[in-house]
Enzyme design. Sequence first.
Site, mmCIF file in Angstrom:
data_model
loop_
_atom_site.group_PDB
_atom_site.id
_atom_site.type_symbol
_atom_site.label_atom_id
_atom_site.label_comp_id
_atom_site.label_asym_id
_atom_site.label_seq_id
_atom_site.Cartn_x
_atom_site.Cartn_y
_atom_site.Cartn_z
ATOM 1 N N THR A 101 -25.597 -16.857 3.849
ATOM 2 C CA THR A 101 -26.657 -17.568 5.345
ATOM 3 C C THR A 101 -27.387 -18.425 5.164
ATOM 4 O O THR A 101 -28.393 -17.660 4.466
ATOM 5 C CB THR A 101 -26.865 -15.707 5.674
ATOM 6 O OG1 THR A 101 -25.182 -14.770 5.752
ATOM 7 C CG2 THR A 101 -27.546 -15.719 6.826
ATOM 8 N N HIS A 119 -14.590 -11.388 5.373
ATOM 9 C CA HIS A 119 -15.861 -9.954 4.936
ATOM 10 C C HIS A 119 -15.683 -8.632 5.181
ATOM 11 O O HIS A 119 -16.302 -8.303 6.284
ATOM 12 C CB HIS A 119 -16.885 -10.569 5.773
ATOM 13 C CG HIS A 119 -18.619 -10.383 5.273
ATOM 14 N ND1 HIS A 119 -19.058 -9.244 3.980
ATOM 15 C CD2 HIS A 119 -19.832 -11.168 4.790
ATOM 16 C CE1 HIS A 119 -19.963 -9.739 3.438
ATOM 17 N NE2 HIS A 119 -20.173 -10.437 4.075
ATOM 18 N N ASN A 138 -21.201 -6.212 1.087
ATOM 19 C CA ASN A 138 -22.186 -6.211 1.310
ATOM 20 C C ASN A 138 -22.597 -5.481 2.348
ATOM 21 O O ASN A 138 -23.522 -5.311 2.345
ATOM 22 C CB ASN A 138 -22.828 -7.695 1.507
ATOM 23 C CG ASN A 138 -22.395 -8.380 0.064
ATOM 24 O OD1 ASN A 138 -22.185 -7.956 -0.603
ATOM 25 N ND2 ASN A 138 -21.983 -9.823 0.436
ATOM 26 N N TYR A 193 -21.361 -4.548 5.168
ATOM 27 C CA TYR A 193 -21.326 -4.525 6.888
ATOM 28 C C TYR A 193 -20.074 -3.741 7.008
ATOM 29 O O TYR A 193 -20.104 -3.166 6.504
ATOM 30 C CB TYR A 193 -20.977 -5.838 7.188
ATOM 31 C CG TYR A 193 -22.123 -7.249 6.393
ATOM 32 C CD1 TYR A 193 -23.434 -6.439 7.306
ATOM 33 C CD2 TYR A 193 -22.218 -7.858 5.615
ATOM 34 C CE1 TYR A 193 -24.618 -7.204 6.464
ATOM 35 C CE2 TYR A 193 -24.158 -8.626 4.911
ATOM 36 C CZ TYR A 193 -24.794 -8.137 5.940
ATOM 37 O OH TYR A 193 -26.040 -8.403 4.948
ATOM 38 N N ASN A 219 -28.024 -3.178 1.376
ATOM 39 C CA ASN A 219 -27.539 -2.686 2.804
ATOM 40 C C ASN A 219 -27.671 -1.571 2.241
ATOM 41 O O ASN A 219 -26.968 -0.370 3.317
ATOM 42 C CB ASN A 219 -26.725 -3.414 3.522
ATOM 43 C CG ASN A 219 -26.955 -4.407 4.476
ATOM 44 O OD1 ASN A 219 -28.598 -4.642 4.435
ATOM 45 N ND2 ASN A 219 -26.009 -5.344 4.170
HETATM 46 C C1 PHB Z 1 -28.104 -12.103 3.401
HETATM 47 O O1 PHB Z 1 -28.244 -12.500 4.183
HETATM 48 O O2 PHB Z 1 -28.895 -12.166 2.255
HETATM 49 C C2 PHB Z 1 -26.538 -11.470 3.055
HETATM 50 C C3 PHB Z 1 -25.647 -11.773 4.328
HETATM 51 C C4 PHB Z 1 -24.435 -11.802 3.419
HETATM 52 C C5 PHB Z 1 -24.120 -11.448 3.322
HETATM 53 C C6 PHB Z 1 -24.721 -11.384 1.910
HETATM 54 C C7 PHB Z 1 -26.557 -11.072 2.090
HETATM 55 O O3 PHB Z 1 -23.033 -11.223 3.098
#
Ligand code: PHB
Length: 361
Positions: free
Chosen positions: A29, A178, A181, A183, A238
């Site tokens: 990102t 994805h 992390n 999400y 997260n």
């Molecule tokens: C981040 O913005 O640090 C980030 C974004 C997406 C991810 C992991 C980290 O899957």
Amino acid sequence: MSSTKTNLFSPIKFGDLELSNRIIMAPLTRNRAAEGNVPQDMNVEYYRQRASAGLIISEGSQISPQGLGYPGTPGIHSDAQVEGWLKVTAAVHKVGGKIFCQLWHVGRISHTSLQINGELPVAPSALKPNGQIFTYTGLEDFEMPRALTTDEIPGIIADYVNAAQNAKRAGFDGVEIHSANGYLLDQFIRDSTNQRQDQYGGDITNRMRLLIEVTKQVVAVWGKDRVGVRLSPENSFNDMKDSNPQQTFNAVAKALSDFPLAYLHILEGDMMTGERQLDYVELRKCFNGYYMANNGYDLELANTAIAEGHADMAAFGKLFIANPDLPYRFANKLPLNTPDNATFYGGDEKGYTDYAAWIKA
Ligand code: PHB
């Protein structure tokens, strides 16, 4: 002589797609899309510079306006976004690279100010993450998300299908789902964020149902060997956890073996603390297919993982931010540039397309 031993520099094939090496650019990102979350010229240049990776996995690209969680992340749901990505994929292909699109829905990691009509972010259950989120006006506290109804799930799957079709139109070589992390798909899988009573909550078969249904539909769009899945079994990023991550993710890896996936991509350990408690050798053995290892690898660790049969490929994040010509530097044992954390997220070409290459790309 064992000079033909497989290592990071060996080609690898996903069906009829041949990667020239196993040095993969991890999804990163960078928050530098233009208005409308459309990829722009500097994004084209950034990916073109890094096309000597065996495969580039694009930064997370939201599948719908609802899937957006941060300012300036590109989408893969509008025609303008497809047009923008077409320029990226054409530039990468022109210099012999390969690129997958990472399909992203952030779920609860969003904010009303980022959502259409100020709606609440959605999640498997109404459970608020601890912490703050970066919005257009700076850091804000997370809000209580709205739990998706069972009736809304087909719409989410349809958004993944639409995004997968758009990724095809945009000239990508494949897609990565994805599911890591913290999400949306990860929020369904891990039990700290899923308290649903329907067929998408409860035991692990139910909690991974959404990922499996999404994977099935996306594989139907792309065909076999063109879809990867990313998981992060013990990443606390997260505000995530699971009561038994080894058991949970062994089960997910087994279920994903039923697909003809291109690869399983695992962020090993905790991105926040660097700790590793799971047995990734055991997890890897649960998956029948290529294994892409990520998090904290360097040339030597990655080659060892490949030599030991643990991994087939390794994905590098920060090293690819700072070294557009990472494969060349690895191959010639050249010194590496240092990544500048201050320019990771947002901004312009500084810290993005101005890292020096050893050879002009
Ligand atoms: C981040 O913005 O640090 C980030 C974004 C997406 C991810 C992991 C980290 O899957």
